[in-house]
Write a protein that holds these residues in place. Structure first.
Motif, PDB file in Angstrom:
ATOM      1  N   GLU A  66      97.355  14.933 -55.460  1.00  0.00           N
ATOM      2  CA  GLU A  66      95.980  15.223 -55.890  1.00  0.00           C
ATOM      3  C   GLU A  66      95.981  15.472 -57.392  1.00  0.00           C
ATOM      4  N   LEU A  67      94.886  15.105 -58.041  1.00  0.00           N
ATOM      5  CA  LEU A  67      94.830  15.262 -59.491  1.00  0.00           C
ATOM      6  C   LEU A  67      94.085  16.541 -59.866  1.00  0.00           C
ATOM      7  N   ASP A  68      94.666  17.307 -60.796  1.00  0.00           N
ATOM      8  CA  ASP A  68      93.950  18.499 -61.260  1.00  0.00           C
ATOM      9  C   ASP A  68      92.896  18.069 -62.280  1.00  0.00           C
ATOM     10  N   THR A  69      92.121  19.031 -62.747  1.00  0.00           N
ATOM     11  CA  THR A  69      90.988  18.677 -63.609  1.00  0.00           C
ATOM     12  C   THR A  69      91.425  17.879 -64.838  1.00  0.00           C
ATOM     13  N   PHE A  70      92.585  18.242 -65.411  1.00  0.00           N
ATOM     14  CA  PHE A  70      93.007  17.567 -66.646  1.00  0.00           C
ATOM     15  C   PHE A  70      93.433  16.129 -66.373  1.00  0.00           C
ATOM     16  N   ASP A  71      94.301  15.975 -65.359  1.00  0.00           N
ATOM     17  CA  ASP A  71      94.768  14.630 -65.030  1.00  0.00           C
ATOM     18  C   ASP A  71      93.611  13.758 -64.568  1.00  0.00           C
ATOM     19  N   PHE A  72      92.701  14.363 -63.823  1.00  0.00           N
ATOM     20  CA  PHE A  72      91.590  13.568 -63.330  1.00  0.00           C
ATOM     21  C   PHE A  72      90.716  13.098 -64.482  1.00  0.00           C
ATOM     22  N   ASP A  73      90.549  13.968 -65.455  1.00  0.00           N
ATOM     23  CA  ASP A  73      89.756  13.631 -66.624  1.00  0.00           C
ATOM     24  C   ASP A  73      90.285  12.354 -67.284  1.00  0.00           C
ATOM     25  N   ASP A  74      91.589  12.282 -67.457  1.00  0.00           N
ATOM     26  CA  ASP A  74      92.192  11.089 -68.057  1.00  0.00           C
ATOM     27  C   ASP A  74      91.962   9.872 -67.168  1.00  0.00           C
ATOM     28  N   HIS A  75      92.206  10.079 -65.884  1.00  0.00           N
ATOM     29  CA  HIS A  75      92.087   8.999 -64.917  1.00  0.00           C
ATOM     30  C   HIS A  75      90.663   8.434 -64.897  1.00  0.00           C
ATOM     31  N   VAL A  76      89.683   9.310 -64.861  1.00  0.00           N
ATOM     32  CA  VAL A  76      88.303   8.845 -64.735  1.00  0.00           C
ATOM     33  C   VAL A  76      87.874   8.125 -66.019  1.00  0.00           C
ATOM     34  N   ARG A  77      88.342   8.602 -67.150  1.00  0.00           N
ATOM     35  CA  ARG A  77      87.985   7.951 -68.408  1.00  0.00           C
ATOM     36  C   ARG A  77      88.517   6.527 -68.476  1.00  0.00           C
ATOM     37  N   GLU A  78      89.695   6.362 -67.922  1.00  0.00           N
ATOM     38  CA  GLU A  78      90.284   5.019 -67.895  1.00  0.00           C
ATOM     39  C   GLU A  78      89.453   4.116 -66.958  1.00  0.00           C
ATOM     40  N   ARG A  79      89.034   4.676 -65.811  1.00  0.00           N
ATOM     41  CA  ARG A  79      88.265   3.889 -64.844  1.00  0.00           C
ATOM     42  C   ARG A  79      86.840   3.566 -65.314  1.00  0.00           C
ATOM     43  N   LEU A  80      86.328   4.420 -66.213  1.00  0.00           N
ATOM     44  CA  LEU A  80      84.981   4.183 -66.741  1.00  0.00           C
ATOM     45  C   LEU A  80      84.867   2.792 -67.361  1.00  0.00           C
ATOM     46  N   SER A  81      85.997   2.299 -67.883  1.00  0.00           N
ATOM     47  CA  SER A  81      85.974   1.008 -68.572  1.00  0.00           C
ATOM     48  C   SER A  81      85.618  -0.130 -67.606  1.00  0.00           C
ATOM     49  N   VAL A  82      85.921   0.056 -66.314  1.00  0.00           N
ATOM     50  CA  VAL A  82      85.616  -0.985 -65.337  1.00  0.00           C
ATOM     51  C   VAL A  82      84.124  -1.302 -65.343  1.00  0.00           C
ATOM     52  N   VAL A  83      83.302  -0.266 -65.517  1.00  0.00           N
ATOM     53  CA  VAL A  83      81.849  -0.487 -65.520  1.00  0.00           C
ATOM     54  C   VAL A  83      81.238  -0.223 -66.893  1.00  0.00           C
ATOM     55  N   GLN A  84      82.101  -0.037 -67.887  1.00  0.00           N
ATOM     56  CA  GLN A  84      81.643   0.247 -69.255  1.00  0.00           C
ATOM     57  C   GLN A  84      80.567   1.324 -69.277  1.00  0.00           C
ATOM     58  N   MET A  85      80.905   2.437 -68.649  1.00  0.00           N
ATOM     59  CA  MET A  85      79.937   3.520 -68.538  1.00  0.00           C
ATOM     60  C   MET A  85      80.232   4.585 -69.579  1.00  0.00           C
ATOM     61  N   ASP A  86      79.181   5.197 -70.090  1.00  0.00           N
ATOM     62  CA  ASP A  86      79.302   6.241 -71.098  1.00  0.00           C
ATOM     63  C   ASP A  86      79.838   7.526 -70.443  1.00  0.00           C
ATOM     64  N   PRO A  87      80.877   8.140 -71.000  1.00  0.00           N
ATOM     65  CA  PRO A  87      81.435   9.364 -70.412  1.00  0.00           C
ATOM     66  C   PRO A  87      80.395  10.485 -70.278  1.00  0.00           C
ATOM     67  N   ALA A  88      79.300  10.391 -71.014  1.00  0.00           N
ATOM     68  CA  ALA A  88      78.272  11.424 -70.932  1.00  0.00           C
ATOM     69  C   ALA A  88      77.746  11.567 -69.498  1.00  0.00           C
ATOM     70  N   PHE A  89      77.812  10.486 -68.725  1.00  0.00           N
ATOM     71  CA  PHE A  89      77.306  10.555 -67.351  1.00  0.00           C
ATOM     72  C   PHE A  89      78.144  11.462 -66.469  1.00  0.00           C
ATOM     73  N   LEU A  90      79.379  11.714 -66.888  1.00  0.00           N
ATOM     74  CA  LEU A  90      80.243  12.588 -66.095  1.00  0.00           C
ATOM     75  C   LEU A  90      79.764  14.025 -66.141  1.00  0.00           C
ATOM     76  N   GLU A  91      79.135  14.376 -67.234  1.00  0.00           N
ATOM     77  CA  GLU A  91      78.729  15.766 -67.441  1.00  0.00           C
ATOM     78  C   GLU A  91      77.450  16.110 -66.688  1.00  0.00           C
ATOM     79  N   ARG A  92      76.748  15.089 -66.227  1.00  0.00           N
ATOM     80  CA  ARG A  92      75.456  15.349 -65.572  1.00  0.00           C
ATOM     81  C   ARG A  92      75.629  15.589 -64.079  1.00  0.00           C
ATOM     82  N   SER A  93      74.525  16.035 -63.433  1.00  0.00           N
ATOM     83  CA  SER A  93      74.571  16.184 -61.980  1.00  0.00           C
ATOM     84  C   SER A  93      74.582  14.802 -61.341  1.00  0.00           C
ATOM     85  N   VAL A  94      75.133  14.718 -60.140  1.00  0.00           N
ATOM     86  CA  VAL A  94      75.293  13.440 -59.453  1.00  0.00           C
ATOM     87  C   VAL A  94      73.959  12.677 -59.382  1.00  0.00           C
ATOM     88  N   ASN A  95      73.898  11.568 -60.083  1.00  0.00           N
ATOM     89  CA  ASN A  95      72.743  10.651 -60.078  1.00  0.00           C
ATOM     90  C   ASN A  95      71.431  11.263 -60.576  1.00  0.00           C
TER      91      ASN A  95
END
Ligand SMILES: Nc1ncnc2c1ncn2[C@@H]1O[C@H](COP(=O)(O)OP(=O)(O)OP(=O)(O)O)[C@@H](O)[C@H]1O
Ligand SMILES: [Mg+2]
Lengths: 264, 479
Positions: free
Chosen positions: A122-151
């Motif tokens: 399982e990934l802790d908050t720090f590792d997950f942060d890196d992981h999700v940022r890398e995956r964001l590129s798949v959909v070219q999404m702005d990291p700002a969306f991570l900070e918001r509430s779901v949808n």
């Protein structure tokens, strides 16, 4: 990619389902093997989203007959969360907003649930942060969306990208994408389609529910199915989608009428 | 909603429901002037306090139990309650080594270790068992800073002049029915005094434990922060499971002088009764803080999860110019619980400000009411209030009500009120579930998201606890 010897991932047999005593699915048959991309088309109200929700285990739909086997075991026995952990993914036609729940935290909990099932760490908050940022590129999404509430407050297109981001994080075996293309602008459609193509491997399979050839120009399906009155009325190759584009669905009504099945 | 999954919320077994088997000294049931005198003499109290009790008792006899809250319960028989119960141990022990190990073990089990080796390093704890305080940690260390933290009984003996100066000045003994009752028979509670200019070096905390079945608990807490002083205080409570109802009628008084600040947090987890509403604590509490000095600040944060019935309105009297009152509340009710809770912000001084954030969550067949008063006196020029009251419903048998009262005699006052009600929808839960998140975790994720604004106000050590507590309360909620 069609390989007759590939693993049979999803095996739907004569599936019937109702909502509040109203039959919606009237005998769906569909086999999906590893490496395949299927497109499911059909008129509004023909039962496409219902099929996808039944596969994901939505409690409002009651299965009244038939069976669904996922990699050899009974899918319908499982809770929705178990299906997800085992690799069944549903990209929603209308993703709901969940105020107060942080998108990042949601993605982390969700992805860890799947990782745990796969025997991954399982990934802790720090590792997950890196992981999700890398995956964001798949959909070219702005990291700002991570900070918001779901949808919450996401535009239609942003919600759809968030769905594909989840798909990219969950690494599913069978992905059902319900009209992921609707609401996307032309560039976004290319990006999302590119993401789906990038995630497709010989080990997994994708079920694309769509109304438009436009998406199928970007993602080439191995099979095209036409749904009507809660059944799959016809199955063909990619040329079936092109034919529909020309002829529309009028022939469907005739065929449904002649078999006397259901009410379209 | 069609699914059974969001219905039939069944409470998780209450994990603090055990009874400690310990020899207890109890007085006979019932309330009379003699009982009031007996309690006072057992505690060897000075005359002023006996007089205070007797005045309160005489006044109480003239009062009627209030019935304006949105609560339904069968009448309380005040003659069927024991007003004093104490574990049999002569004196409060100077050293913890002499405290009955059974008591220490009880607090260990509750997650409040008191012994030197195990106690929390940055929190001083006063542990109250039934009617008496059994131990207070870090007293000496606090005394080095001039901070007094002890049980109110000890304060009455050691600092009678301080107690006499402040007791009953914020909540007068004739304030209301339950406050009068408390003033007559209160047994123990905590006393905190922070002298001028001192910032209390650690969190202070009192842990209340009701153990005896037929005993009422009437604790009394008094916190005074002198000019420029500041303190953060946390109160926690649990009780065993009995199938009869027990009465808890506390009074808490806070006094903040010029530039002083008091932060008072509560995590209330009294036994709530079973899923059919049998048993549980009746929690009738009067909590009030007085911002007596200019620029003083009092902040109430509460997480209310237990009790069969909660009747509680922590309030701020904003007397000093530029003083600030805050109320942050999460109240969760499940099964047959009833809560009528909220706050009063009384603006008397110029440019006084208050903030109210209330989050009510109702599950099962419970009912949860917010009742709040914002009052602006003619002299409160430039007063401002902001209130936000949100309700969340889980399942379709739960109820939520909001009663905001606004009385302004100051036309220029700025008063803002926002309210919302939401229901956790089946589609939201399904969305989370379809991403591998179990039903209960999905509910608790949504609930803690809903409560975030309030949890952020809790001392850090307790914010995570509060989150877990809510999750626990909603566990077993799958039908
Ligand atoms: N929860 C429900 N309650 C009542 N009727 C429902 C429910 N879900 C689906 N239906 C009905 O079932 C039928 C099939 O709906 P479904 O959403 O599966 O269609 P669809 O093929 O996805 O259509 P579209 O192309 O418009 O998305 C429709 O007539 C719809 O109104
Ligand atoms: Mg649809």
């Amino acid at each position: 990619m069609i390989r007759p010897d590939a693993e049979l991932l999803l095996d739907i047999n004569d599936l019937h389902a109702s909502v509040e005593a109203q039959p919606i699915l009237n005998g769906v048959n569909l086999q999906v093997r590893a490496g395949e991309i299927h497109a499911v088309m059909g008129r509004n109200g023909s039962g496409k989203s219902t099929l996808s929700k039944v596969l994901a285990g939505h409690p409002a739909y009651r299965v009244t007959g038939g069976s669904v086997r996922y990699r050899g075991s009974d899918l319908l026995e499982l809770e929705p969360e178990e299906r997800s952990r085992l690799g069944v993914f549903l990209g929603f036609q209308y993703p709901v907003e969940i105020p107060g729940v942080s998108n990042l935290e949601f993605l982390r909990v969700s992805s860890n649930a799947r990782r745990q099932q796969q025997g991954l760490e399982e990934l802790d908050t720090f590792d997950f942060d890196d992981h999700v940022r890398e995956r964001l590129s798949v959909v070219q999404m702005d990291p700002a969306f991570l900070e918001r509430s779901v949808n919450e407050g996401f535009s239609g297109g942003e919600k759809k990208r968030n769905e594909i981001l989840q798909m990219a994080l969950l690494n599913p075996v069978v992905s059902i994408l319900d009209e992921t293309d609707s609401g996307l602008d032309i560039d976004a459609l290319r990006i999302v389609a590119g993401g789906v193509n990038q995630l497709a491997t010989p080990e997994n399979a994708t079920l694309l529910i769509t109304h438009y050839q436009r998406l199928l120009d970007e993602i080439t399906p191995d099979y095209v199915h036409v749904m009507a009155a809660g059944r799959i009325l016809r199955t063909g190759g990619r040329e079936l989608a092109l034919e529909l584009e020309k002829t529309g669905y009028d022939w469907v009504d005739e065929e449904v009428a002649s078999t006397g099945q259901g009410v379209a | 909603m069609t699914s059974v999954s969001t219905r039939d919320l069944v409470s998780q077994p209450y994990k603090y429901g055990f009874v400690t088997d310990i020899e207890t000294e109890k007085i006979a049931k019932g309330l009379s002037e003699d009982v009031v005198r007996l309690i006072s003499s057992k505690k060897e109290e000075p005359q002023f306090l006996l007089d205070f009790r007797l005045r309160a008792y005489k006044h109480w006899l003239t009062l009627e139990e209030p019935d304006w809250a949105a609560l339904g319960y069968s009448a309380i028989d005040y003659q069927d309650i024991i007003y004093y119960a104490a574990p049999r141990q002569q004196e409060k022990k100077a050293s913890l080594d002499e405290v009955d190990p059974k008591l220490l073990e009880t607090f260990d089990k509750l997650g409040i270790p008191l012994s030197e080796q195990k106690r929390l390093s940055n929190v001083a704890v006063d542990a109250v068992f039934d009617s008496v305080s059994i131990a207070t940690t870090y007293r000496e260390k606090l005394a080095e800073h001039g901070v007094i933290f002890c049980s109110i009984s000890e304060a009455v003996k050691e600092y009678p002049e301080l107690v006499e100066r402040y007791i009953g000045t914020v909540v007068p003994s004739n304030d209301n029915y339950f406050a009068a009752l408390n003033s007559a028979v209160f047994s123990d509670g905590s006393f905190v005094f922070i002298p001028k200019g001192v910032e209390c070096p650690m969190e202070l905390s009192t842990y209340f434990r009701i153990n005896s079945g037929d005993t009422g608990q009437f604790e009394r807490t008094l916190i005074v922060a002198e000019e420029g002083a500041s303190v953060s205080y946390l109160e926690g409570c649990t009780a065993p499971m009995f199938d009869t109802n027990q009465l808890h009628a506390a009074v808490v008084e806070l006094v903040a002088l010029d530039d002083a600040s008091i932060k008072y947090s509560t995590v209330q987890n009294w036994y709530a009764g079973d899923e059919n509403g049998v048993g549980g604590i009746y929690n009738f509490v009067t909590k009030r803080g007085q911002c007596r000095g200019a620029r003083s600040r009092i902040s109430w944060t509460q997480v209310e999860t237990g009790s069969a019935i909660t009747w509680k309105y922590p309030s701020c009297v904003l007397q000093g110019a530029d003083s600030v009152g805050e109320f942050y509340s999460v109240a969760l009710t499940n099964n047959c619980q009833q809560a009528d809770t909220g706050t009063k912000m009384i603006h008397l001084g110029a440019r006084t400000r208050s903030t109210i954030v209330s989050k009510g969550i109702s599950a099962g067949r419970s009912s949860n009411s917010y009742r709040g008063l914002v009052q602006i006196a003619p002299g409160a020029k430039g007063a401002r209030n902001y209130s936000q009251c949100d309700s969340m419903l889980i399942g379709d048998e739960a109820a939520a009500n909001t009663y905001p009262y606004i009385r302004s005699q100051q036309p220029q006052a700025a008063i803002e009120h926002e309210a919302s009600t939401c229901r956790i929808s089946e589609d939201q839960l399904f969305y989370l579930q379809s991403r591998g998140i179990g039903f209960e975790e999905a509910v608790s994720m949504m609930v803690s998201g809903f409560c975030r604004d309030v949890f952020n106000q809790l001392p850090m050590e307790f914010a995570a606890e509060a989150d877990k507590l809510l999750a626990l309360k909603l566990e077993g909620s799958v039908g």
